[in-house]
Design an enzyme around this catalytic site. Structure first.
Site, short mmCIF file in Angstrom:
data_model
loop_
_atom_site.label_atom_id
_atom_site.label_comp_id
_atom_site.label_asym_id
_atom_site.label_seq_id
_atom_site.Cartn_x
_atom_site.Cartn_y
_atom_site.Cartn_z
N HIS A 1 -5.81 39.73 42.41
CA HIS A 1 -6.83 40.86 42.20
C HIS A 1 -5.75 42.09 42.48
O HIS A 1 -5.31 42.37 43.28
CB HIS A 1 -7.90 40.75 43.23
CG HIS A 1 -8.84 42.12 43.22
ND1 HIS A 1 -9.90 42.36 42.16
CD2 HIS A 1 -8.73 43.32 43.99
CE1 HIS A 1 -10.30 43.69 42.19
NE2 HIS A 1 -9.50 43.93 43.69
N GLU B 1 -11.42 49.91 48.23
CA GLU B 1 -11.26 48.41 48.46
C GLU B 1 -10.23 48.56 49.61
O GLU B 1 -10.30 47.62 50.37
CB GLU B 1 -10.49 47.93 47.06
CG GLU B 1 -11.44 47.77 45.96
CD GLU B 1 -11.01 46.98 45.08
OE1 GLU B 1 -9.87 46.97 44.85
OE2 GLU B 1 -11.89 46.88 43.95
P1 CMP Z 1 -10.84 40.25 39.43
O1 CMP Z 1 -9.59 41.11 39.09
O2 CMP Z 1 -10.57 39.77 40.99
O3 CMP Z 1 -12.11 40.90 39.59
C1 CMP Z 1 -13.34 40.40 39.19
C2 CMP Z 1 -13.10 38.60 38.84
O4 CMP Z 1 -13.89 38.17 38.07
C3 CMP Z 1 -11.92 38.63 38.05
O5 CMP Z 1 -10.63 39.06 38.58
C4 CMP Z 1 -11.98 37.40 37.63
O6 CMP Z 1 -11.39 36.58 38.59
C5 CMP Z 1 -13.40 37.05 37.74
N1 CMP Z 1 -13.98 36.92 36.24
C6 CMP Z 1 -14.09 37.85 35.44
N2 CMP Z 1 -14.52 37.63 34.05
C7 CMP Z 1 -14.90 36.28 34.37
C8 CMP Z 1 -15.62 35.31 33.51
N3 CMP Z 1 -15.80 35.55 32.36
N4 CMP Z 1 -15.68 34.18 34.20
C9 CMP Z 1 -15.27 33.68 35.45
N5 CMP Z 1 -14.68 34.60 36.29
C10 CMP Z 1 -14.43 35.77 35.55
#
Ligand code: CMP
Length: 142
Positions: free
Chosen positions: A117, A128
């Site tokens: 992330h 954050e």
């Molecule tokens: P991150 O950058 O941690 O921020 C939000 C997270 O949600 C993203 O990374 C993904 O891991 C997750 N995410 C975003 N879109 C989807 C999706 N369509 N389905 C499942 N997980 C998602």
């Protein structure tokens, strides 16, 4: 360019794949210096709080379940243009869309298990970092 700080998380899949060291080495090579590091196993409440902005999204429950599956490594990274640089090194959220050589292209298995992330703005980076680190747990190197 401006020196910034951003938050990085090596997610449970990255920890399980034993690529913590490879990911941190890559950040250092790219000019992103860890100035705060902790390993933490997030509680459901902590994961829900961190991802509160996604609370209404259909994937929220699965995201929280995944992020609490095992320990993660949280880092404050510092460097020139750190927010954008970290996002460039990570690659696109979905590893299918991530450029060759990016962390997600190398290690991620799907849009959810996407290994890392990174904060999406300087404003969110500050929020954050504060979520995981007190001021005395961050060691700016300037
Ligand atoms: P991150 O950058 O941690 O921020 C939000 C997270 O949600 C993203 O990374 C993904 O891991 C997750 N995410 C975003 N879109 C989807 C999706 N369509 N389905 C499942 N997980 C998602």
């Amino acid at each position: 360019m401006a020196i910034e700080q951003t938050l990085s998380i090596i997610k449970p899949d990255g920890v399980e794949k034993n690529v913590i060291g490879k990911i941190i080495a890559r950040f250092e090579e790219e000019g992103l210096t860890p100035v705060g590091i902790r390993m933490v196993h997030l509680s459901q409440q902590e994961a829900e709080g961190f991802y509160a902005v996604h609370r209404e999204r259909p994937f929220f429950g699965e995201l929280v379940e995944f992020m609490t599956r095992g320990p993660v490594v949280v880092m404050a990274l510092e460097g020139d243009n750190a927010v954008a640089k970290n996002r460039e090194v990570m690659g696109a959220t979905n590893p299918d869309d991530a450029d060759e050589g990016t962390l997600r292209a190398l290690y991620a298995s799907g849009i959810e298990e996407n290994t890392v992330h990174g904060s999406d703005s300087l404003e969110n980076a500050a929020i954050e970092i504060k979520y995981f680190f007190s001021d005395i747990q961050v060691f700016p190197r300037g």
